[in-house]
Design a protein around this motif. Sequence first.
Motif, PDB file in Angstrom:
ATOM      1  N   HIS A 163      -6.919 -27.835 -33.246  1.00  0.00           N
ATOM      2  CA  HIS A 163      -7.872 -26.894 -32.456  1.00  0.00           C
ATOM      3  C   HIS A 163      -6.924 -27.238 -31.225  1.00  0.00           C
ATOM      4  O   HIS A 163      -7.153 -29.205 -30.909  1.00  0.00           O
ATOM      5  CB  HIS A 163      -9.263 -27.585 -32.203  1.00  0.00           C
ATOM      6  CG  HIS A 163      -9.576 -27.369 -33.109  1.00  0.00           C
ATOM      7  ND1 HIS A 163     -10.453 -26.107 -33.579  1.00  0.00           N
ATOM      8  CD2 HIS A 163     -10.416 -28.492 -34.643  1.00  0.00           C
ATOM      9  CE1 HIS A 163     -11.065 -26.097 -34.626  1.00  0.00           C
ATOM     10  NE2 HIS A 163     -10.721 -27.220 -35.037  1.00  0.00           N
ATOM     11  N   ALA A 167      -6.397 -20.996 -29.717  1.00  0.00           N
ATOM     12  CA  ALA A 167      -7.092 -20.503 -31.507  1.00  0.00           C
ATOM     13  C   ALA A 167      -6.209 -21.521 -32.250  1.00  0.00           C
ATOM     14  O   ALA A 167      -4.809 -21.248 -32.064  1.00  0.00           O
ATOM     15  CB  ALA A 167      -8.170 -19.827 -32.158  1.00  0.00           C
ATOM     16  N   GLY A 168      -5.579 -21.965 -33.699  1.00  0.00           N
ATOM     17  CA  GLY A 168      -5.368 -22.636 -34.508  1.00  0.00           C
ATOM     18  C   GLY A 168      -4.244 -21.211 -34.860  1.00  0.00           C
ATOM     19  O   GLY A 168      -2.826 -21.668 -35.117  1.00  0.00           O
TER      20      GLY A 168
END
Length: 467
Positions: A163, A167-168
């Motif tokens: 995180h 956004a990952g």
Amino acid sequence: MKNSILKSRWFALIIVLTAPLLYVIDIFIINMAISDIQKGVHATNGEVQLVIAGYLLGSASFLITGGRAGDYLGRKKIFFWGMFFFTLTSCLCGMSQTAVELNITRFFQGISSAFMVPQSIAFIQVLFTDQKERAKAIGWYGITLSIAAIIGQILGGYLVSTHFAIAGWRLIFFINLPVGLFSLWAIWKYLKETEQKTDNAFDYSGALILTISLACLIVPLTLGREAGWPLWSIGLLFLAVIIGAYFIYDQKNKLKLGKFPLIDIELFGIRDFNIGLLAVLFHFMLHTAYLLMSAVYLQKGLHLTAMNCGLYFLPHAVLFMISSVAASKLIVKYGKKVLQAGLFIILISFVLQILLFKSYTSGVIMIVMIGLYGLGNGLVLPSLLTIALKNVPVKFAGTASGTFSTFQQTASALGISIIGGVFYYVVSQHSSHPDYFKAFDYGLSANIICLAIVAVMIYLLPKAIKN
């Protein structure tokens, strides 16, 4: 002086291997992140299938053209611009806000890979004229693909679980930026331009016709199911058949006129080639679909994190690498029996997964079963093209290889669309409580059917391989 030249060649090899490295990482990293991507862009099941299938479609449509572009315009130039647009479209994928935006950019990312990756193999041929050195270089090419699979699975799980300010799942696309920038600098500074061969003209129209035909096939197969098979989806499927038939006519006509068609239709008069094509079709369908279904099953059905899901696939990648290296030596002595042994191992893995993959099954058993698939697939996948192309006449070698690669990518897209469609259809039957266990069983059953067809095709190939 000689050692200095040799060192520079091996450094150049590192540069050209960044293309297959990025390409394969991109495939495996997406599988680990597919659930988060679906949430991130609010995609339907069909749209998220297209994230993978659209990329493969773009790659399949232009692989042959990309290879010839290097001959025609110079491999360094095409390699550079292929890498540039691959890096650019990767970043655009990471910035996508909707499923439509992501699928469009993924399609163009696939096209850019089709111009980038073929130059890597071609540069190996140019850089290493000595047969022993070339064999070592090609060996490193294969090892790079295996390492990329491992990196993709672990990195995909890690980035999605991370995180940051963004956004990952977006990071899995942006990670290509630093590697791409380094590659662009290295390509420009250290690679030498190759000789341009302008005697063979491009078949631009053939590439366009093929792309339209494949798009008319893949899009409705992917999106039509969840839309209830509306009239537009049926119409596109019929159009795919019509345009596909016209493509064959167009290629035959160009061959008669002495032009250079995208695909040499004379290849399809070779029995072993046709059998090999069918084996490639069904094997890559089941393989790509399996990677998607198992990743979704583990994350959504068993609620594993993306990181843990990636770790579950680590033994799969390692065993695949080990068995593929072993297969390259065993196939010389035992021929297609090596592939048949691999198919049997895959069958055992699928059957055991249907019987044992339940919510209460231990993670160790699942890891072993997935690893068993990797072990069997390593005996089949890398050697499948080799054994199928072995008896093709030398004059068709280059064209046959390009055709097989195109067919391989198309088959992968079809696997995502058709077998993946079976998986998602079962999931959608109970929207409030999706049954991922049942869907996985149905998907594996479809895979077993494909596996049986591959086994028949391998059986029909000659026992002895001509030298």
